[in-house]
Design a protein around this motif. Structure first.
Motif, PDB file in Angstrom:
ATOM      1  N   ASP A 287       0.815  -1.218   0.000  1.00 39.74           N
ATOM      2  CA  ASP A 287       0.000   0.000   0.000  1.00 39.74           C
ATOM      3  C   ASP A 287       0.847   1.267   0.000  1.00 39.74           C
ATOM      4  O   ASP A 287       0.320   2.356  -0.227  1.00 39.74           O
ATOM      5  CB  ASP A 287      -0.919   0.018   1.227  1.00 39.74           C
ATOM      6  CG  ASP A 287      -1.971  -1.084   1.174  1.00 39.74           C
ATOM      7  OD1 ASP A 287      -2.273  -1.548   0.054  1.00 39.74           O
ATOM      8  OD2 ASP A 287      -2.476  -1.482   2.245  1.00 39.74           O
ATOM      9  N   GLU A 288       2.137   1.117   0.255  1.00 41.87           N
ATOM     10  CA  GLU A 288       3.027   2.278   0.317  1.00 41.87           C
ATOM     11  C   GLU A 288       3.938   2.364  -0.901  1.00 41.87           C
ATOM     12  O   GLU A 288       4.979   3.016  -0.868  1.00 41.87           O
ATOM     13  CB  GLU A 288       3.872   2.211   1.588  1.00 41.87           C
ATOM     14  CG  GLU A 288       3.057   2.261   2.866  1.00 41.87           C
ATOM     15  CD  GLU A 288       3.903   2.003   4.100  1.00 41.87           C
ATOM     16  OE1 GLU A 288       3.830   2.813   5.046  1.00 41.87           O
ATOM     17  OE2 GLU A 288       4.626   0.981   4.102  1.00 41.87           O
ATOM     18  N   ALA A 289       3.549   1.711  -2.002  1.00 45.10           N
ATOM     19  CA  ALA A 289       4.390   1.670  -3.205  1.00 45.10           C
ATOM     20  C   ALA A 289       4.659   3.063  -3.752  1.00 45.10           C
ATOM     21  O   ALA A 289       5.794   3.389  -4.143  1.00 45.10           O
ATOM     22  CB  ALA A 289       3.734   0.804  -4.276  1.00 45.10           C
TER      23      ALA A 289
ATOM     24  N   ALA B 154       7.730  -0.018 -13.431  1.00 47.21           N
ATOM     25  CA  ALA B 154       8.548  -1.188 -13.119  1.00 47.21           C
ATOM     26  C   ALA B 154       8.667  -1.388 -11.610  1.00 47.21           C
ATOM     27  O   ALA B 154       8.565  -2.514 -11.109  1.00 47.21           O
ATOM     28  CB  ALA B 154       9.925  -1.046 -13.747  1.00 47.21           C
ATOM     29  N   VAL B 155       8.872  -0.280 -10.880  1.00 47.29           N
ATOM     30  CA  VAL B 155       9.019  -0.383  -9.428  1.00 47.29           C
ATOM     31  C   VAL B 155       7.716  -0.834  -8.785  1.00 47.29           C
ATOM     32  O   VAL B 155       7.697  -1.725  -7.935  1.00 47.29           O
ATOM     33  CB  VAL B 155       9.475   0.962  -8.837  1.00 47.29           C
ATOM     34  CG1 VAL B 155       9.437   0.904  -7.312  1.00 47.29           C
ATOM     35  CG2 VAL B 155      10.884   1.296  -9.299  1.00 47.29           C
ATOM     36  N   LYS B 156       6.606  -0.225  -9.194  1.00 44.78           N
ATOM     37  CA  LYS B 156       5.317  -0.589  -8.604  1.00 44.78           C
ATOM     38  C   LYS B 156       4.974  -2.039  -8.911  1.00 44.78           C
ATOM     39  O   LYS B 156       4.397  -2.754  -8.086  1.00 44.78           O
ATOM     40  CB  LYS B 156       4.222   0.342  -9.122  1.00 44.78           C
ATOM     41  CG  LYS B 156       2.858   0.074  -8.496  1.00 44.78           C
ATOM     42  CD  LYS B 156       1.835   1.135  -8.872  1.00 44.78           C
ATOM     43  CE  LYS B 156       2.109   2.439  -8.150  1.00 44.78           C
ATOM     44  NZ  LYS B 156       0.989   3.401  -8.315  1.00 44.78           N
ATOM     45  N   HIS B 157       5.356  -2.494 -10.106  1.00 43.55           N
ATOM     46  CA  HIS B 157       5.085  -3.874 -10.498  1.00 43.55           C
ATOM     47  C   HIS B 157       5.895  -4.857  -9.654  1.00 43.55           C
ATOM     48  O   HIS B 157       5.555  -6.034  -9.559  1.00 43.55           O
ATOM     49  CB  HIS B 157       5.416  -4.058 -11.978  1.00 43.55           C
ATOM     50  CG  HIS B 157       4.748  -5.240 -12.611  1.00 43.55           C
ATOM     51  ND1 HIS B 157       3.399  -5.297 -12.868  1.00 43.55           N
ATOM     52  CD2 HIS B 157       5.249  -6.438 -13.008  1.00 43.55           C
ATOM     53  CE1 HIS B 157       3.102  -6.460 -13.420  1.00 43.55           C
ATOM     54  NE2 HIS B 157       4.202  -7.169 -13.513  1.00 43.55           N
ATOM     55  N   GLY B 158       6.968  -4.346  -9.026  1.00 46.09           N
ATOM     56  CA  GLY B 158       7.843  -5.204  -8.245  1.00 46.09           C
ATOM     57  C   GLY B 158       7.390  -5.443  -6.827  1.00 46.09           C
ATOM     58  O   GLY B 158       8.066  -6.159  -6.078  1.00 46.09           O
ATOM     59  N   PHE B 159       6.262  -4.862  -6.436  1.00 47.76           N
ATOM     60  CA  PHE B 159       5.753  -5.104  -5.085  1.00 47.76           C
ATOM     61  C   PHE B 159       4.934  -6.397  -5.092  1.00 47.76           C
ATOM     62  O   PHE B 159       3.742  -6.398  -5.377  1.00 47.76           O
ATOM     63  CB  PHE B 159       4.903  -3.925  -4.616  1.00 47.76           C
ATOM     64  CG  PHE B 159       5.707  -2.830  -3.970  1.00 47.76           C
ATOM     65  CD1 PHE B 159       5.746  -2.704  -2.597  1.00 47.76           C
ATOM     66  CD2 PHE B 159       6.440  -1.943  -4.732  1.00 47.76           C
ATOM     67  CE1 PHE B 159       6.498  -1.714  -1.984  1.00 47.76           C
ATOM     68  CE2 PHE B 159       7.201  -0.944  -4.146  1.00 47.76           C
ATOM     69  CZ  PHE B 159       7.225  -0.829  -2.758  1.00 47.76           C
ATOM     70  N   THR B 160       5.591  -7.515  -4.807  1.00 49.34           N
ATOM     71  CA  THR B 160       4.939  -8.818  -4.761  1.00 49.34           C
ATOM     72  C   THR B 160       5.214  -9.458  -3.406  1.00 49.34           C
ATOM     73  O   THR B 160       6.003  -8.940  -2.600  1.00 49.34           O
ATOM     74  CB  THR B 160       5.464  -9.743  -5.870  1.00 49.34           C
ATOM     75  OG1 THR B 160       6.834 -10.087  -5.566  1.00 49.34           O
ATOM     76  CG2 THR B 160       5.411  -9.066  -7.232  1.00 49.34           C
TER      77      THR B 160
END
Length: 280
Positions: A149-151, A175-181
């Motif tokens: 939630d803090e991406a 790319a960074v937001k997509h990396g929050f897994t």
């Protein structure tokens, strides 16, 4: 012989864990609309191959040591067709053939014949319990781990540590937001409320990988690397990891810091590189 087999299994376990990290990075890139990085994840027999259209250190073939000459040539040709440099780890577990086992050194001569050349000598460090150094570590500064939630907040702070060109800004944000897994945890270190350092933790199969870290040049030698190491290691162990590891070059500040906090040498490996124009 039992000890040797045990050590070989440790090397294989950590090599596979590092490969899982590369696969996770490339699958995230592969999921970006239009696959702008040209990512391919392939198999040649039991050899995992990771490719992109950029010259990245993660462009690798993960050798088992049991490849036939034909399989080595096929894996090599994939990098040639892509037109990118390939990187390959030669370690104690894949130096000799194990199926069936042989003391004859076959892998290195074959790779040299195909145009591979030594590019570096690297160290893999591991920890399987929280020692006193980790538990009692206290240093100035603050480190924050960012939830999914803090991406957006993480992206803004990250750009202060690692600015990008205006034309690359939107691509970087996506790319960074997509990396929050679920497998990834992202950290930023602060001084006087200013973001000055950054790191990542990758977790899979109860193994934590201290994947990457960076500190602004003017804030180095202030303990940020140690702060990130200890915070990520504690988080990994608390999340059920039985082993935490990291990879460094030989005898650099990062490797000395890991040893300070109780990490032991798992193994060394030679990093081989092959350009698409190498003769074979």
């Amino acid at each position: 012989m039992k000890q040797e087999i045990h050590n070989r299994e440790i090397v294989r376990k950590l090599q596979n864990a590092h490969s899982d990290h590369i696969e996770s990075v490339y699958r995230r890139l592969l999921d970006l609309q239009g696959n702008p990085n040209g990512v391919e994840i392939l198999n040649v027999g039991d050899t995992r191959v990771f490719l992109s259209n950029e010259n990245r250190l993660e462009n690798r073939a993960i050798f088992t040591g049991n490849e036939t000459l034909e399989e080595l040539r096929e894996a090599t040709s994939l990098f040639e067709k892509k037109g990118v440099d390939g990187y390959f780890e030669l370690n104690p577990a894949n130096f000799y053939r194990t199926d069936p086992f042989s003391w004859k050194s076959e892998m290195l001569p074959a790779l040299l014949e195909l145009g591979y050349r030594p590019e570096g000598f690297r160290c893999v460090w591991y920890l399987d319990h929280l020692g006193e150094q980790i538990m009692t570590q206290r240093q100035s500064g603050r480190i924050k781990q960012y939830s999914h939630d803090e991406a957006d907040e993480f992206i803004q702070e990250k750009l202060e540590v690692e600015p990008v060109k205006d034309e690359d800004l939107e691509r970087e944000k996506k790319a960074v937001k997509h990396g929050f897994t679920k497998n990834w945890m992202n950290y930023i270190g602060f001084e006087d409320r200013n973001p000055v350092s950054i790191s990542k933790l990758f977790i899979k199969n109860n193994i934590g990988f201290l994947a990457w870290g960076y500190t602004l040049a003017e804030h180095r030698r202030k303990g940020h690397h140690g702060l990130h190491v200890c915070t990520r290691t504690r988080d990994a162990i608390e999340l059920g990891c039985q082993t935490v590891f990291s990879v460094t070059d030989f005898n650099i500040p990062s490797s000395l810091s890991l040893q300070k906090f109780g990490f032991r040498l798992a193994y060394n490996y030679i990093l081989l590189e092959r350009s698409p124009t190498s003769c074979c």
